[in-house]
Write a protein that holds these residues in place. Structure first.
Motif, mmCIF file in Angstrom:
data_model
loop_
_atom_site.group_PDB
_atom_site.id
_atom_site.type_symbol
_atom_site.label_atom_id
_atom_site.label_comp_id
_atom_site.label_asym_id
_atom_site.label_seq_id
_atom_site.Cartn_x
_atom_site.Cartn_y
_atom_site.Cartn_z
ATOM 1 N N LEU A 37 0.843 -1.181 0.000
ATOM 2 C CA LEU A 37 0.000 0.000 0.000
ATOM 3 C C LEU A 37 0.886 1.242 0.000
ATOM 4 O O LEU A 37 1.819 1.349 0.790
ATOM 5 C CB LEU A 37 -0.872 0.008 1.265
ATOM 6 N N MET A 38 0.607 2.159 -0.909
ATOM 7 C CA MET A 38 1.355 3.410 -0.963
ATOM 8 C C MET A 38 0.368 4.552 -0.746
ATOM 9 O O MET A 38 -0.748 4.513 -1.259
ATOM 10 C CB MET A 38 2.059 3.585 -2.299
ATOM 11 N N ILE A 39 0.803 5.527 0.013
ATOM 12 C CA ILE A 39 0.021 6.739 0.219
ATOM 13 C C ILE A 39 0.801 7.886 -0.409
ATOM 14 O O ILE A 39 1.964 8.104 -0.092
ATOM 15 C CB ILE A 39 -0.204 7.029 1.713
ATOM 16 N N SER A 40 0.159 8.615 -1.306
ATOM 17 C CA SER A 40 0.792 9.750 -1.978
ATOM 18 C C SER A 40 0.001 11.002 -1.629
ATOM 19 O O SER A 40 -1.220 11.036 -1.803
ATOM 20 C CB SER A 40 0.814 9.539 -3.485
ATOM 21 N N LYS A 41 0.710 12.002 -1.122
ATOM 22 C CA LYS A 41 0.076 13.247 -0.710
ATOM 23 C C LYS A 41 0.702 14.418 -1.456
ATOM 24 O O LYS A 41 1.902 14.499 -1.606
ATOM 25 C CB LYS A 41 0.243 13.464 0.789
ATOM 26 N N HIS A 42 -0.146 15.304 -1.917
ATOM 27 C CA HIS A 42 0.327 16.485 -2.619
ATOM 28 C C HIS A 42 0.507 17.636 -1.640
ATOM 29 O O HIS A 42 -0.259 17.787 -0.694
ATOM 30 C CB HIS A 42 -0.664 16.892 -3.707
ATOM 31 N N SER A 43 1.544 18.433 -1.863
ATOM 32 C CA SER A 43 1.785 19.647 -1.072
ATOM 33 C C SER A 43 2.434 20.680 -1.997
ATOM 34 O O SER A 43 2.625 20.427 -3.184
ATOM 35 C CB SER A 43 2.696 19.344 0.116
ATOM 36 N N ALA A 44 2.810 21.797 -1.436
ATOM 37 C CA ALA A 44 3.467 22.848 -2.227
ATOM 38 C C ALA A 44 4.780 22.353 -2.834
ATOM 39 O O ALA A 44 5.226 22.854 -3.865
ATOM 40 C CB ALA A 44 3.720 24.075 -1.360
ATOM 41 N N GLN A 45 5.421 21.358 -2.215
ATOM 42 C CA GLN A 45 6.680 20.801 -2.717
ATOM 43 C C GLN A 45 6.479 19.708 -3.757
ATOM 44 O O GLN A 45 7.438 19.161 -4.276
ATOM 45 C CB GLN A 45 7.516 20.221 -1.550
ATOM 46 N N TRP A 47 4.517 15.927 -4.936
ATOM 47 C CA TRP A 47 3.984 14.679 -4.393
ATOM 48 C C TRP A 47 5.004 14.010 -3.490
ATOM 49 O O TRP A 47 6.164 13.862 -3.860
ATOM 50 C CB TRP A 47 3.596 13.737 -5.522
ATOM 51 N N GLN A 48 4.551 13.569 -2.323
ATOM 52 C CA GLN A 48 5.366 12.805 -1.379
ATOM 53 C C GLN A 48 4.665 11.470 -1.162
ATOM 54 O O GLN A 48 3.464 11.434 -0.891
ATOM 55 C CB GLN A 48 5.489 13.534 -0.028
ATOM 56 N N SER A 49 5.405 10.373 -1.276
ATOM 57 C CA SER A 49 4.814 9.047 -1.118
ATOM 58 C C SER A 49 5.468 8.299 0.024
ATOM 59 O O SER A 49 6.647 8.484 0.313
ATOM 60 C CB SER A 49 4.966 8.238 -2.408
ATOM 61 N N SER A 50 4.677 7.429 0.662
ATOM 62 C CA SER A 50 5.190 6.625 1.771
ATOM 63 C C SER A 50 4.456 5.290 1.816
ATOM 64 O O SER A 50 3.412 5.119 1.196
ATOM 65 C CB SER A 50 5.016 7.371 3.099
ATOM 66 N N PHE A 51 5.039 4.365 2.546
ATOM 67 C CA PHE A 51 4.458 3.041 2.765
ATOM 68 C C PHE A 51 4.128 2.932 4.250
ATOM 69 O O PHE A 51 5.003 2.631 5.057
ATOM 70 C CB PHE A 51 5.440 1.940 2.361
ATOM 71 N N PRO A 52 2.883 3.177 4.642
ATOM 72 C CA PRO A 52 2.557 3.219 6.064
ATOM 73 C C PRO A 52 2.550 1.872 6.769
ATOM 74 O O PRO A 52 2.713 1.809 7.979
ATOM 75 C CB PRO A 52 1.164 3.841 6.088
ATOM 76 N N ILE A 53 2.366 0.775 6.038
ATOM 77 C CA ILE A 53 2.352 -0.560 6.643
ATOM 78 C C ILE A 53 3.549 -1.323 6.091
ATOM 79 O O ILE A 53 3.641 -1.554 4.888
ATOM 80 C CB ILE A 53 1.039 -1.298 6.330
ATOM 81 N N PRO A 54 4.501 -1.716 6.952
ATOM 82 C CA PRO A 54 5.751 -2.298 6.450
ATOM 83 C C PRO A 54 5.637 -3.679 5.831
ATOM 84 O O PRO A 54 6.488 -4.071 5.067
ATOM 85 C CB PRO A 54 6.641 -2.335 7.696
ATOM 86 N N GLU A 55 4.609 -4.438 6.132
ATOM 87 C CA GLU A 55 4.516 -5.796 5.603
ATOM 88 C C GLU A 55 3.561 -5.861 4.427
ATOM 89 O O GLU A 55 2.726 -4.978 4.230
ATOM 90 C CB GLU A 55 4.026 -6.744 6.693
ATOM 91 N N SER A 56 3.687 -6.906 3.648
ATOM 92 C CA SER A 56 2.717 -7.153 2.583
ATOM 93 C C SER A 56 2.505 -8.656 2.482
ATOM 94 O O SER A 56 3.315 -9.448 2.930
ATOM 95 C CB SER A 56 3.214 -6.592 1.249
#
Length: 108
Positions: A37-45, A47-56
């Motif tokens: 699962l990837m979460i991508s958030k937009h800001s003034a800088q 797109w920033q993406s992260s993986f909030p759950i370490p396992e899959s």
């Protein structure tokens, strides 16, 4: 149109989009290269993406995400993983919940 992730043919499946309290888009989606699962958030800088759950799971985590943004800015994401009977010996579907506090910290 903007590119959210640098692997566009392998990312963005099963996406859910919301608008956060800063009036910016936030997207929960499946990222095939990491099967997560990837979460991508937009800001003034940008797109920033992260993986909030370490396992899959065997085939990944991030299928059919559902997301909501509370009035205080808390982001809650629900997503599922699955295993295939032919390769693992059983079918399994798990539901995961993760939450990002208004300060930006992910909690599983």
């Amino acid at each position: 149109m903007e590119l959210v992730d640098s692997a566009p043919l392998e990312s963005g499946h099963f996406c859910n989009i919301q608008i956060d309290r800063d009036n910016e888009p936030i997207i929960a989606h499946y990222h095939a290269p990491t099967k997560n699962l990837m979460i991508s958030k937009h800001s003034a800088q940008g797109w920033q993406s992260s993986f909030p759950i370490p396992e899959s799971g065997e085939y990944g985590l991030g299928y059919w995400p559902s997301m909501d943004v509370a009035a205080d800015g808390t982001v809650r994401v629900f997503s599922s993983s699955w295993y295939n009977k032919e390769t693992s010996g059983y079918y399994d579907l798990n539901l995961y919940r993760t939450e990002r506090s208004p300060s930006g910290q992910w909690n599983n």
